[in-house]
Design an enzyme around this catalytic site. Sequence first.
Site, short mmCIF file in Angstrom:
data_model
loop_
_atom_site.label_atom_id
_atom_site.label_comp_id
_atom_site.label_asym_id
_atom_site.label_seq_id
_atom_site.Cartn_x
_atom_site.Cartn_y
_atom_site.Cartn_z
N ALA A 166 5.50 4.56 2.34
CA ALA A 166 6.07 5.47 3.03
C ALA A 166 6.55 5.53 4.50
O ALA A 166 7.69 5.86 4.74
CB ALA A 166 5.22 6.82 3.09
N GLY A 176 0.74 -1.02 0.01
CA GLY A 176 0.06 -0.07 0.31
C GLY A 176 0.96 1.30 -0.04
O GLY A 176 2.12 1.09 0.38
N CYS A 177 0.22 2.29 -0.42
CA CYS A 177 1.04 3.68 -0.47
C CYS A 177 1.47 4.01 0.92
O CYS A 177 2.59 4.39 1.29
CB CYS A 177 0.24 4.69 -1.16
SG CYS A 177 -1.45 4.94 -0.52
N TYR A 178 0.54 4.16 1.86
CA TYR A 178 1.00 4.44 3.37
C TYR A 178 2.02 3.65 3.87
O TYR A 178 3.12 4.04 4.47
CB TYR A 178 -0.11 4.62 3.95
CG TYR A 178 -0.99 5.91 4.11
CD1 TYR A 178 -0.56 6.92 4.36
CD2 TYR A 178 -2.32 5.72 4.01
CE1 TYR A 178 -1.59 8.27 4.22
CE2 TYR A 178 -3.16 6.77 3.81
CZ TYR A 178 -2.73 7.94 4.01
OH TYR A 178 -3.44 9.12 4.15
#
Length: 346
Positions: A150, A145-147
Amino acid sequence: MTLRVAVAGASGYAGGEILRLLASHPEVDIGTLTGHSSAGLPLGRVQPQLSALADRTLAETSADTLHGHDVVLLALPHGQSAALAGQLGADTLVVDCGADFRLRDPAAWTHFYGTAHAGTWPYGLPEFPGARDELKGATRIAVPGCYPTAVTLALLPAHTAPLVEPEVVVVAASGTSGAGRTAKPHLLGAEVMGSMTPYGVGGGHRHTPELVQNLSLAAGEHVTVSFTPTLAPMPRGILATCSARLRPHVAPDGGLDEVREVFEAAYADEPFVRLLPRGQWPSTAAVLGSNTVHVQVAVDPAARRLICVSALDNLTKGTAGGAVQSMNIALGLPEELGLPVNGVAP
């Protein structure tokens, strides 16, 4: 080697970003493109930025339309990839940008998604220890996932060292593209412009178990994560601010030197992670359109906490870029092939 690559979900934000990257990939021949409600339309009607592919017609998403490709990239909502992937041959590399195969714990999947767990695929975060070896030759890949991309890259060296206690607090802001392309009243321009709002507060966001999974694997012990995502008035980008209490062996006064040494060593050879110079802080504008993550660290001596901040483009390194990077590794291609390092500014 020329690879015939299909993209399912080409009409969405993630699908469009995948195509932007693949269009510049020297080893890729773009094959079938599929959509759902947009099937039958030319791609240029829904992705006008993709001029080189504007005349391509979107097909229905099915195993039949995706059959015969070397690689199939799935940019579908969660819950839709598993059944489709099961109908594709074992010799086809399937890269899933959705959530279906990211989690190792079936109970965590059921709790957050409410359906049966479909299984676990090799995890497409090459920077994670051991990930590249697992991705080499893989025919099934789950893109993070993007979160989680990061946050994991912001904190990974701190947990592998380890520099911090296994309790993390994360507050992260994301652009509206992270919510997908489906029309939603709270994402209307009039609702978003000039305003920031939290959502998924109190551990309710579906990326939470993935954060726990990644950081726990890095630390070698269970890590608790208090995660508060916020919606920012911008189309794309994530800025993640993460903190954790320093372990007793790290001196809060002067501990920043030790922390930076750990992070510099961890990311020295990573093509897409950059530890910024002291005093320079990550910004979403600096990584726009790139597959690069900017990271910075600080020590709060009064609170005895380490603060790690990262910025990335949620559609590039956070989704499509991570997919192409992992695809390259799986197929034995140079990892950086077709991926932009530089952002677009202003």
